[in-house]
Motif scaffolding. Structure first.
Motif, PDB file in Angstrom:
ATOM      1  N   ALA A 157     -13.172   2.013 -11.221  1.00  0.00           N
ATOM      2  CA  ALA A 157     -13.948   1.476 -10.105  1.00  0.00           C
ATOM      3  C   ALA A 157     -13.130   0.481  -9.298  1.00  0.00           C
ATOM      4  CB  ALA A 157     -15.231   0.815 -10.633  1.00  0.00           C
ATOM      5  N   TYR A 158     -12.404  -0.377  -9.991  1.00  0.00           N
ATOM      6  CA  TYR A 158     -11.612  -1.378  -9.282  1.00  0.00           C
ATOM      7  C   TYR A 158     -10.450  -0.713  -8.545  1.00  0.00           C
ATOM      8  CZ  TYR A 158      -9.335  -5.816  -8.301  1.00  0.00           C
ATOM      9  OH  TYR A 158      -8.784  -6.885  -7.658  1.00  0.00           O
ATOM     10  N   ASN A 159      -9.788   0.270  -9.174  1.00  0.00           N
ATOM     11  CA  ASN A 159      -8.638   0.918  -8.531  1.00  0.00           C
ATOM     12  C   ASN A 159      -9.043   1.641  -7.259  1.00  0.00           C
ATOM     13  OD1 ASN A 159      -6.749   0.069 -10.426  1.00  0.00           O
ATOM     14  ND2 ASN A 159      -7.193   1.778 -11.804  1.00  0.00           N
ATOM     15  N   SER A 160     -10.162   2.328  -7.295  1.00  0.00           N
ATOM     16  CA  SER A 160     -10.603   3.034  -6.094  1.00  0.00           C
ATOM     17  C   SER A 160     -10.971   2.053  -4.989  1.00  0.00           C
ATOM     18  CB  SER A 160     -11.795   3.938  -6.434  1.00  0.00           C
ATOM     19  OG  SER A 160     -12.874   3.165  -6.945  1.00  0.00           O
ATOM     20  N   ALA A 161     -11.655   0.964  -5.365  1.00  0.00           N
ATOM     21  CA  ALA A 161     -11.993  -0.036  -4.358  1.00  0.00           C
ATOM     22  C   ALA A 161     -10.750  -0.709  -3.814  1.00  0.00           C
ATOM     23  CB  ALA A 161     -12.939  -1.077  -4.972  1.00  0.00           C
ATOM     24  N   PHE A 162      -9.737  -0.910  -4.657  1.00  0.00           N
ATOM     25  CA  PHE A 162      -8.508  -1.541  -4.203  1.00  0.00           C
ATOM     26  C   PHE A 162      -7.743  -0.639  -3.242  1.00  0.00           C
ATOM     27  CE2 PHE A 162      -3.936  -2.102  -4.702  1.00  0.00           C
ATOM     28  CZ  PHE A 162      -3.794  -3.423  -4.330  1.00  0.00           C
ATOM     29  N   GLN A 163      -7.659   0.650  -3.544  1.00  0.00           N
ATOM     30  CA  GLN A 163      -6.955   1.566  -2.643  1.00  0.00           C
ATOM     31  C   GLN A 163      -7.616   1.619  -1.277  1.00  0.00           C
ATOM     32  OE1 GLN A 163      -4.081   2.943  -3.127  1.00  0.00           O
ATOM     33  NE2 GLN A 163      -3.892   2.201  -5.258  1.00  0.00           N
ATOM     34  N   GLU A 164      -8.937   1.552  -1.263  1.00  0.00           N
ATOM     35  CA  GLU A 164      -9.636   1.524   0.016  1.00  0.00           C
ATOM     36  C   GLU A 164      -9.302   0.253   0.790  1.00  0.00           C
ATOM     37  OE1 GLU A 164     -14.239   1.699   1.747  1.00  0.00           O
ATOM     38  OE2 GLU A 164     -13.821   1.855  -0.411  1.00  0.00           O
ATOM     39  N   LEU A 165      -9.231  -0.856   0.080  1.00  0.00           N
ATOM     40  CA  LEU A 165      -8.885  -2.122   0.735  1.00  0.00           C
ATOM     41  C   LEU A 165      -7.444  -2.088   1.224  1.00  0.00           C
ATOM     42  CD1 LEU A 165      -9.578  -5.075   1.447  1.00  0.00           C
ATOM     43  CD2 LEU A 165      -8.818  -5.701  -0.852  1.00  0.00           C
ATOM     44  N   ALA A 166      -6.533  -1.483   0.458  1.00  0.00           N
ATOM     45  CA  ALA A 166      -5.130  -1.417   0.858  1.00  0.00           C
ATOM     46  C   ALA A 166      -4.950  -0.596   2.123  1.00  0.00           C
ATOM     47  CB  ALA A 166      -4.292  -0.833  -0.284  1.00  0.00           C
ATOM     48  N   SER A 167      -5.714   0.473   2.269  1.00  0.00           N
ATOM     49  CA  SER A 167      -5.621   1.272   3.492  1.00  0.00           C
ATOM     50  C   SER A 167      -6.069   0.482   4.707  1.00  0.00           C
ATOM     51  CB  SER A 167      -6.457   2.548   3.338  1.00  0.00           C
ATOM     52  OG  SER A 167      -7.841   2.208   3.167  1.00  0.00           O
ATOM     53  N   HIS A 168      -7.072  -0.393   4.539  1.00  0.00           N
ATOM     54  CA  HIS A 168      -7.512  -1.237   5.642  1.00  0.00           C
ATOM     55  C   HIS A 168      -6.490  -2.320   5.965  1.00  0.00           C
ATOM     56  CE1 HIS A 168     -11.604   0.175   6.457  1.00  0.00           C
ATOM     57  NE2 HIS A 168     -11.682   0.444   5.160  1.00  0.00           N
ATOM     58  N   MET A 169      -5.623  -2.670   4.991  1.00  0.00           N
ATOM     59  CA  MET A 169      -4.577  -3.647   5.263  1.00  0.00           C
ATOM     60  C   MET A 169      -3.428  -3.050   6.072  1.00  0.00           C
ATOM     61  SD  MET A 169      -4.208  -5.651   1.629  1.00  0.00           S
ATOM     62  CE  MET A 169      -5.622  -6.313   0.762  1.00  0.00           C
ATOM     63  N   GLY A 170      -3.368  -1.746   6.179  1.00  0.00           N
ATOM     64  CA  GLY A 170      -2.317  -1.109   6.967  1.00  0.00           C
ATOM     65  C   GLY A 170      -1.163  -0.582   6.155  1.00  0.00           C
ATOM     66  N   PHE A 171      -1.311  -0.430   4.857  1.00  0.00           N
ATOM     67  CA  PHE A 171      -0.228   0.077   4.013  1.00  0.00           C
ATOM     68  C   PHE A 171      -0.314   1.599   3.939  1.00  0.00           C
ATOM     69  CE2 PHE A 171      -0.716  -4.230   2.302  1.00  0.00           C
ATOM     70  CZ  PHE A 171       0.602  -4.674   2.388  1.00  0.00           C
ATOM     71  N   PRO A 172       0.813   2.281   4.107  1.00  0.00           N
ATOM     72  CA  PRO A 172       0.800   3.744   3.947  1.00  0.00           C
ATOM     73  C   PRO A 172       0.630   4.114   2.491  1.00  0.00           C
ATOM     74  CG  PRO A 172       3.040   2.967   4.306  1.00  0.00           C
ATOM     75  CD  PRO A 172       2.141   1.771   4.497  1.00  0.00           C
ATOM     76  N   ASP A 173       0.229   5.342   2.269  1.00  0.00           N
ATOM     77  CA  ASP A 173       0.026   5.819   0.899  1.00  0.00           C
ATOM     78  C   ASP A 173       1.351   5.809   0.142  1.00  0.00           C
ATOM     79  OD1 ASP A 173      -2.580   6.182   1.562  1.00  0.00           O
ATOM     80  OD2 ASP A 173      -2.376   8.331   2.000  1.00  0.00           O
TER      81      ASP A 173
END
Length: 1003
Positions: A374-390
């Motif tokens: 749950a935390y990893n999925s929420a973190f990846q979503e937050l990272a995409s909003h920060m502007g980091f590429p996959d």
């Protein structure tokens, strides 16, 4: 493993938002729709849909505002860049903060004023007799960060004038280092109860193993002693956090630890994370003093046993890759890194573009949260909003070893803009690992770190300036040399950066909690601390860091875990009784009280039913022989109220009995057994089991009042024995000895006891007093100057005023009895023996003197009005120190022979020979005079001449008797006898008149 923020993922997952919360809600809604009828056309009512939408919008707005308020209030964050969409808040749950405010805890630290400065401002003109004594209890003396901090603190305190004694449960390699600083005493757990804690002015307890000591200090007479508990380990906090179900299997586990924490003046933690874990045990006395060298110690040890190249290969990091570790505040390690978002959303695009330009492969690693799905999925979503590429972002949970991460990263970005009470530990650990840091210019950071020298700082009001900091570091395909030089300077700075502040904070805390007694040599203030660095040299000279192994650390944590659970689970009936076999802290729970009530109700009901049945059953009448036989049998079976032990039986026929005064269970280990000694307790109902100790409160009702019990101290026990002495003492000699004499190793030895018994068993019964605890005096001080040192400089004045009031002397006449300075010793600590008749005469004089001294106190119910004490404990026990030396004045001026008995060898030597006493005030200590004064006071009390006078203490301290009372009692007895004869005569005349005759018995 990063233990400061380390939490188990299973426990932390309960506080995390779930990425699929909306899906789960939809699934739940669909399942509910199957079970209920739907209206055709719409899946639900329009009003319900509108209400759900309104609640969702309101909740989302509250979450956003809640996340922004702390940053906006502190002024350390900026709004998002124009035109960019803010990252969405969590769909459900949100990052839950623990119910504990770290800033509130830090502000508790120094709420009180310095008592040392208050003592200095009191203008103590009298000299101090002894230094302020501190006890420092440590679990072991190993070579570790805790020993490094404590040895530095002990050296600083010793340099200020404190006398520090270390009590360790286990020896270790740091024993030699401790010996060069202070006195060291390795004490086993079994011998802890034999330590006289009253000789210390304060106790510092370090490590969770110190619970054994706190258990003893929770008992009388040690309850007033200031105790500061230094908690460096989070083992108990992790146990409380990660295994809540174990609390149910161990009865009263939390209540027991809460009671121990509450018994301390303060519980001190090295950073704000550990008290978050201990928050279930917080009783309002938690403090945070940051600056412990644990991070520097851990970085040194990890770097000595690991290679950077090896660790980078293990993680698949290429040589030309630049790895940026993003860390933040560990106070919110359970929630998503929303505070990082403000900085990275403003700077990440520029950083990535810069990396492309410089041909650098930049990877970002976030150290936060946990590793649940749950935390990893929420973190990846937050990272995409920060502007980091996959693929450019990795996440490591707080349970991961921070030392391992710092071994292969090239930069550390501190992305949190929150104000913290101390220097961020993660940032300090990064500097100690020689990694360049990029951090906001918060005040707590700029206080120590200089931009461009020890690290790279950016404007916290403009997070986009973080990109300029990266520009100063990035070079073509590598980092610039300035990054490595700044990292080296940061490492050198971090080594002792917080040492002085940490030491000063602990000294300030000590000054705010310690009561400085009247006879103390006041130490220097905290501003005079000389140590500004940790004592690295002696520790590094032993090659401690290289030789320290993880196996030793595991052993320590295993031993601490045994302490956490072993003491509470040894039996379900006891919590801790290891340090004192006479005490047990088994606190009953609510269910225990309910069960006890049910049992009592059931037994009462059953007893009543049995009684009713017995009343209905017809019983045959017994003969008189059977009645007498049953009565005699019940008398034989009747047990005494307090059974006598062998010592009481052996005491019959002995010439002397020494009463040992004590108060509370903590003094039990210092008391003696046998025919020579008998205990007398000042605590109601706190007698030793299987002994014939005297309860002073039962013999003298004034001692039931805590105010007077504290005021008189051990002298109250003497008043209790003297009150109707024939009921408790019938021997020709009587003596007293304080429990503190045994605690200070100055009680009578076997040879001294034998000498005392032989002397008193002889035919010589002259009026003599034997004592074995001499007063601490030096060559420059006499009797009254020493008394002034013990009583805040007012001993002469108040003693003379009380003596003048007692005898009614005019103002122009000297009222202070002279005491010679002839080189001989004086008695103290209520440890002496004298004939029983002399004791009664001494008590007669003492009762009148104490009453005069008490009448000088304008407000008898306010301890602060006491002039004989400089600290609060001394004011509470106002008359105790004067009464300790009162026997010297009475014995010297009444012409008693004074003999010093060596408590170790048994040798005797006369002190202040009577033929050399040239200034005796014998007329004031004449027994005839004192007897007449005593009778006058008794007559006043008998006539009620002082109605409603609470200041009159004399009638409450013993028996009130004068010849008029005997005459009145004799007259009342004679009148009752006449009335009884008259009533019997009237009854006889009535029977003869009515003709009634009593039938013979048995017919």
């Amino acid at each position: 493993m990063w233990r400061r923020g380390g939490v188990h993922s299973a426990a932390a997952a309960q506080h995390l938002p779930t990425a699929g919360a909306s899906a789960a809600a939809a699934a739940a809604g669909g399942a509910g729709a199957v079970r209920r009828r739907r209206r055709p056309g719409l899946p639900c009512r329009p009003s319900h849909l509108f209400f759900a939408l309104l609640v969702t919008l309101f909740t989302a707005s509250l979450l956003v505002v809640w996340q922004l308020l702390p940053i906006a209030r502190d002024g350390d964050a900026s709004v998002a860049a124009d035109g960019e969409e803010a990252p969405p808040p969590p769909a459900a749950g949100g990052g839950a903060m623990m119910p504990f405010s770290a800033s509130r805890v830090a502000l508790r630290a120094f709420g009180g004023d310095s008592r040392l400065e208050a003592a200095r401002s009191a203008r103590r003109w009298w000299p101090g007799l002894q230094p302020v004594r501190l006890a420092l209890v440590v679990g072991n003396m190993n070579i570790d960060a805790e020993s490094l901090m404590l040895t530095t603190l002990a050296k600083s305190l010793a340099g200020l004038g404190y006398e520090v004694e270390v009590l360790a449960f286990a020896d270790g390699k740091a024993h030699d280092i401790w010996n060069t600083i202070c006195y060291v005493n390795v004490v086993s757990v079994e011998k802890l109860k034999s330590v006289d804690w009253s000789k210390y002015n304060a106790v510092f307890v370090s490590s969770l193993e110190g619970k054994r000591v706190v258990s003893i200090l929770m008992q009388e007479p040690f309850q007033l002693l200031p105790v500061v508990w230094l908690i460096h380990d989070d083992a108990l906090g992790q146990h409380l956090r990660n295994y809540p179900e174990s609390h149910l299997s161990i009865p009263n586990h939390i209540q027991d630890w809460q009671a121990h924490f509450n018994a301390c003046t303060y519980v001190v933690f090295p950073d704000s994370h550990i008290p978050l874990l201990y928050s279930p045990l917080d009783t309002g006395n938690f403090l945070v003093i940051s600056g412990s060298p644990v991070d520097i110690w851990a970085a040194k040890r990890y770097s000595s046993s690991h290679s950077k190249e090896t660790v980078r290969k293990q993680h698949g990091i290429k040589d030309d890759d630049v790895v940026v570790l993003v860390v933040g505040s560990y106070l919110f390690f359970d929630e998503l890194p929303w505070d990082y978002a403000t900085v990275l959303r403003a700077a990440a695009p520029n950083i990535l573009d810069m990396a492309i330009t410089k041909k650098l492969g930049v990877q970002f690693i976030f150290f936060c949260g946990n590793d649940t799905d749950a935390y990893n999925s929420a973190f990846q979503e937050l990272a995409s909003h920060m502007g980091f590429p996959d693929g450019s972002v990795k996440h490591f949970p707080m349970t991961h070893d921070i030392g391992n991460l710092l071994m292969f990263v090239d930069l550390v970005l501190y992305g949190s803009l929150r104000h913290e009470p101390g220097f961020p530990p993660l940032l300090l650990r990064s500097m100690a690992s020689e990694v360049p840091i990029i951090a906001p210019n918060l005040s707590v950071i700029t206080k120590h770190v200089t931009d461009g020298v020890h690290g790279f700082l950016f404007n916290s009001d403009d997070p986009s300036t973080a990109a300029s900091a990266f520009m100063r570091i990035f070079g073509e395909k590598r980092l610039l040399d300035i990054a490595y030089s700044v990292a080296l300077e940061g490492k050198l700075l971090s080594k002792d950066m917080l040492a002085y502040d940490c030491i000063i904070a602990h000294v300030k805390l000590l000054e705010s909690v310690l009561h400085y007694p009247s006879d103390a040599k006041l130490p220097l203030s905290f501003s005079e601390v000389q140590e500004r660095t940790w004592l690295w040299d002696p520790f590094e000279s032993k090659a401690a860091i290289e030789n320290s192994s993880l196996e030793d650390e595991r052993h320590i944590h295993t031993r601490i875990a045994d302490i956490l659970l072993g003491e509470s689970s040894q039996s379900n009936g006891t919590t801790y009784s290891e340090s004192n076999d006479t005490s047990s802290y088994d606190y009953p729970s609510l269910s225990d009280w309910n069960d006890l009530t049910e049992v009592e109700i059931f037994e009462d009901t059953e007893m009543r039913e049995i009684e009713e049945i017995d009343e209905r059953v017809e019983k045959p009448l017994l003969t008189w022989d059977e009645v007498y036989r049953n009565a005699r049998k019940s008398e034989r079976l009747k047990s005494e109220g307090n059974e006598r032990d062998e010592g009481e039986l052996e005491r019959t026929g002995q010439p002397v009995c020494i009463y040992e005064t004590y108060r509370g269970e903590g003094a039990w280990p210092f008391l003696h057994h046998g025919s020579l000694y008998r205990g007398i307790t000042l605590s109601k109902g706190a007698r030793r089991p299987r002994s014939d100790d005297v309860d002073a409160v039962m013999r003298l009702s004034i001692l039931d009042n805590p105010y007077y019990r504290d005021l008189l101290c051990e002298f109250g026990a003497m008043f209790a024995i003297a009150n109707r002495i024939d009921t408790v003492h019938k021997l020709p000699w009587i003596g007293f000895q304080s429990w503190r004499a045994a605690g200070r190793k100055i009680s009578l030895s076997g040879s001294a006891e034998e000498t005392l018994e032989k002397t008193m068993a002889g035919e010589n019964h002259e009026d003599v007093i034997y004592y074995w605890v001499p007063m601490d005096t030096d060559q420059t001080s006499n009797f009254w100057s020493t008394c002034d040192c013990l009583n805040a400089g007012h001993c002469r004045t108040l003693f003379g005023d009380a003596f003048r009031l007692m005898y009614g002397l005019p103002e122009g006449v000297a009222a202070l009895p002279p005491m010679p300075n002839d080189g001989d010793s004086w008695s103290t600590l209520h440890s002496w023996v004298m004939p029983t008749p002399s004791f009664l005469k001494f008590i007669m004089f003492s009762r009148m003197f104490v009453d005069s001294l008490h009448s000088l106190n304008g407000n008898s119910t306010e301890p602060t009005s006491c002039l004989l004490g400089a600290s609060q404990p001394e004011k509470r026990h106002c008359y105790c120190r004067v009464l300790e030396i009162l026997v010297n004045v009475w014995a010297y001026h009444s012409g008693r022979k004074m003999v010093y008995l060596n408590p170790r060898t048994g040798d005797t030597r006369e002190q202040h020979p009577r033929e050399e006493r040239n200034e005796m005030w014998a007329k004031f200590f004449n027994f005839t005079l004192l007897k007449s004064m005593d009778e006058d006071l008794a007559e006043e009390a008998d006539d009620g001449m002082h109605p409603g006078n609470d200041q009159w203490l004399w009638p409450l301290t013993g028996q009130v008797f004068w010849p008029g009372i005997a005459d009145r009692e004799r007259e009342e007895k004679y009148i009752k006898k006449l009335d009884k004869k008259l009533k019997n005569k009237v009854k006889l005349l009535e029977r003869q008149k009515s003709g009634y005759k009593q039938k013979p018995l048995g017919q």
